[in-house]
Design a protein around this motif. Structure first.
Motif, PDB file in Angstrom:
ATOM      1  N   PRO A  62       0.642  -0.956  -0.021  1.00 38.59           N
ATOM      2  CA  PRO A  62       0.322   0.194  -0.205  1.00 38.59           C
ATOM      3  C   PRO A  62       1.116   1.465   0.219  1.00 38.59           C
ATOM      4  CG  PRO A  62      -0.754  -1.720   1.335  1.00 38.59           C
ATOM      5  CD  PRO A  62       0.327  -2.292   1.240  1.00 38.59           C
ATOM      6  N   SER A  63       2.159   1.031   0.896  1.00 35.69           N
ATOM      7  CA  SER A  63       3.013   2.311   1.104  1.00 35.69           C
ATOM      8  C   SER A  63       3.598   2.873  -0.331  1.00 35.69           C
ATOM      9  CB  SER A  63       3.608   2.743   2.388  1.00 35.69           C
ATOM     10  OG  SER A  63       4.667   1.697   2.438  1.00 35.69           O
ATOM     11  N   LEU A  64       3.851   2.167  -0.795  1.00 34.49           N
ATOM     12  CA  LEU A  64       4.344   1.920  -2.379  1.00 34.49           C
ATOM     13  C   LEU A  64       3.524   2.260  -3.556  1.00 34.49           C
ATOM     14  CD1 LEU A  64       6.503   1.982  -4.197  1.00 34.49           C
ATOM     15  CD2 LEU A  64       6.569  -0.323  -5.077  1.00 34.49           C
ATOM     16  N   ARG A  65       2.668   1.784  -3.181  1.00 39.09           N
ATOM     17  CA  ARG A  65       0.719   1.546  -4.570  1.00 39.09           C
ATOM     18  C   ARG A  65       0.613   3.258  -4.326  1.00 39.09           C
ATOM     19  NH1 ARG A  65      -3.790   0.841  -7.029  1.00 39.09           N
ATOM     20  NH2 ARG A  65      -3.297  -1.095  -7.727  1.00 39.09           N
ATOM     21  N   GLU A  66       0.369   4.287  -3.144  1.00 35.99           N
ATOM     22  CA  GLU A  66       0.074   5.217  -2.523  1.00 35.99           C
ATOM     23  C   GLU A  66       1.442   6.365  -3.383  1.00 35.99           C
ATOM     24  OE1 GLU A  66      -2.901   6.646  -2.016  1.00 35.99           O
ATOM     25  OE2 GLU A  66      -4.022   4.707  -2.956  1.00 35.99           O
ATOM     26  N   PHE A  67       2.438   5.589  -2.900  1.00 30.00           N
ATOM     27  CA  PHE A  67       3.600   7.181  -3.172  1.00 30.00           C
ATOM     28  C   PHE A  67       3.634   6.719  -4.949  1.00 30.00           C
ATOM     29  CE2 PHE A  67       7.700   7.207  -5.132  1.00 30.00           C
ATOM     30  CZ  PHE A  67       8.595   8.415  -4.631  1.00 30.00           C
ATOM     31  N   LEU A  68       3.789   5.942  -5.574  1.00 32.14           N
ATOM     32  CA  LEU A  68       2.936   6.283  -7.147  1.00 32.14           C
ATOM     33  C   LEU A  68       2.338   7.121  -7.649  1.00 32.14           C
ATOM     34  CD1 LEU A  68       4.670   2.046  -7.783  1.00 32.14           C
ATOM     35  CD2 LEU A  68       5.620   4.370  -8.186  1.00 32.14           C
ATOM     36  N   LEU A  69       0.517   6.615  -6.787  1.00 29.23           N
ATOM     37  CA  LEU A  69       0.305   7.460  -7.354  1.00 29.23           C
ATOM     38  C   LEU A  69       0.348   8.880  -6.942  1.00 29.23           C
ATOM     39  CD1 LEU A  69      -3.081   4.758  -6.399  1.00 29.23           C
ATOM     40  CD2 LEU A  69      -1.996   5.869  -8.411  1.00 29.23           C
ATOM     41  N   THR A  70       1.676   9.242  -6.371  1.00 26.30           N
ATOM     42  CA  THR A  70       1.974  10.219  -5.802  1.00 26.30           C
ATOM     43  C   THR A  70       2.454  11.142  -6.721  1.00 26.30           C
ATOM     44  OG1 THR A  70       1.218  10.215  -3.593  1.00 26.30           O
ATOM     45  CG2 THR A  70       2.538  12.142  -4.437  1.00 26.30           C
ATOM     46  N   THR A  71       3.646  10.562  -7.312  1.00 22.14           N
ATOM     47  CA  THR A  71       4.677  10.272  -7.629  1.00 22.14           C
ATOM     48  C   THR A  71       5.235   9.134  -8.851  1.00 22.14           C
ATOM     49  OG1 THR A  71       7.183  11.621  -8.081  1.00 22.14           O
ATOM     50  CG2 THR A  71       6.456  10.471  -5.541  1.00 22.14           C
ATOM     51  N   ASN A  72       5.563  10.000  -9.793  1.00 19.96           N
ATOM     52  CA  ASN A  72       5.743   8.827 -10.280  1.00 19.96           C
ATOM     53  C   ASN A  72       7.469   7.669 -10.556  1.00 19.96           C
ATOM     54  OD1 ASN A  72       5.648   6.400 -12.077  1.00 19.96           O
ATOM     55  ND2 ASN A  72       4.891   6.782 -13.470  1.00 19.96           N
ATOM     56  N   GLY A  73       8.305   7.474  -9.121  1.00 26.09           N
ATOM     57  CA  GLY A  73       9.670   8.308  -9.348  1.00 26.09           C
ATOM     58  C   GLY A  73       9.533   8.687  -8.093  1.00 26.09           C
ATOM     59  N   TRP A  74      10.997   9.842  -8.448  1.00 27.77           N
ATOM     60  CA  TRP A  74      11.324  10.733  -7.144  1.00 27.77           C
ATOM     61  C   TRP A  74      13.170  10.529  -7.088  1.00 27.77           C
ATOM     62  CZ3 TRP A  74       9.170  13.476  -4.472  1.00 27.77           C
ATOM     63  CH2 TRP A  74       9.940  14.408  -3.132  1.00 27.77           C
ATOM     64  N   ARG A  75      13.753  11.739  -7.374  1.00 26.26           N
ATOM     65  CA  ARG A  75      14.603  11.915  -7.137  1.00 26.26           C
ATOM     66  C   ARG A  75      15.463  12.060  -6.551  1.00 26.26           C
ATOM     67  NH1 ARG A  75      11.582  15.465 -10.916  1.00 26.26           N
ATOM     68  NH2 ARG A  75      12.303  15.633 -12.972  1.00 26.26           N
ATOM     69  N   ASN A  76      16.535  12.315  -6.426  1.00 25.61           N
ATOM     70  CA  ASN A  76      17.426  12.546  -4.791  1.00 25.61           C
ATOM     71  C   ASN A  76      16.534  12.183  -3.805  1.00 25.61           C
ATOM     72  OD1 ASN A  76      19.389  13.894  -6.089  1.00 25.61           O
ATOM     73  ND2 ASN A  76      18.367  15.479  -6.733  1.00 25.61           N
ATOM     74  N   THR A  77      17.193  10.734  -3.507  1.00 23.66           N
ATOM     75  CA  THR A  77      16.104   9.963  -2.058  1.00 23.66           C
ATOM     76  C   THR A  77      17.252  10.334  -1.086  1.00 23.66           C
ATOM     77  OG1 THR A  77      15.348   8.738  -3.699  1.00 23.66           O
ATOM     78  CG2 THR A  77      15.307   8.163  -1.161  1.00 23.66           C
TER      79      THR A  77
END
Length: 190
Positions: A62-77
């Protein structure tokens, strides 16, 4: 964490990253990051997430699914993970460019099983790789270590740490730790 919670957390992270960015030491930021004040990308559509789940053969936590629905990837983790995968980029570690981690942690002192603990190489062999561009580190999830909410255990592993994988209860917990690490390192640099 749902989209309403991810968005302000990631927005704060973006603002702090951009404000503390050292152009000379860190290199330039992408124009879109500066313009939008956002380290992420446009949200994935539900169809893109469903396609990733079909390709991977299981529902995402669920947390990854919701993350992707917020931003489809991320820079500079953090200062060592430069890019997290979007829905179409998710891959099993064994099938990714980062597959050498499996052999490395199957053939080292970390492969010595502590009492009651599974060898790191076995965890890595089944892991979902989330990091695409990194500096001696990798972020992954374990689909065999699932809690009652459907969250997969998350891991941070750095070749230079002298330790094995660091476990977190979920992708959300791992991202909170990455944010805390980013702040700690940024504060030291200041």
């Amino acid at each position: 964490m749902n989209r309403e919670q991810w968005r302000p957390f990631l927005k704060r992270w973006s603002e702090e990253w951009i404000a503390g960015h050292d152009r000379e030491g860190d290199g330039p930021l992408e124009d879109a990051v500066v313009r939008d004040g956002w380290l992420g990308f446009a949200p994935a559509g539900a169809d893109e997430v469903a396609a990733a789940e079909a390709r991977l053969g299981r529902p995402l936590p669920p947390s990854l699914r919701e993350f992707l629905l917020t931003t489809n990837g991320w820079r500079n983790t953090g200062f060592f993970i430069y890019r997290l995968a979007g829905a179409s980029e998710l891959a099993w570690l064994a099938d990714s460019d980062e597959s050498s981690w499996i052999e490395a942690y199957s053939d080292t002192e970390f492969a010595d099983e502590d009492e009651g603990e599974e060898p790191e190489g076995e965890i890595l062999a089944r892991a979902l790789c989330l990091s695409l561009d990194c500096d001696g580190a990798v972020i992954f999830l374990d689909p065999a270590d699932v809690d009652e909410r459907g969250e997969w255990a998350g891991y941070w592993l750095a070749s230079w740490s002298g330790e094995g994988p660091k476990r977190f209860g979920s992708f959300h917990d791992l991202m909170c730790d990455q944010y805390t690490s980013f702040r700690r390192l940024r504060d030291r640099r200041a």
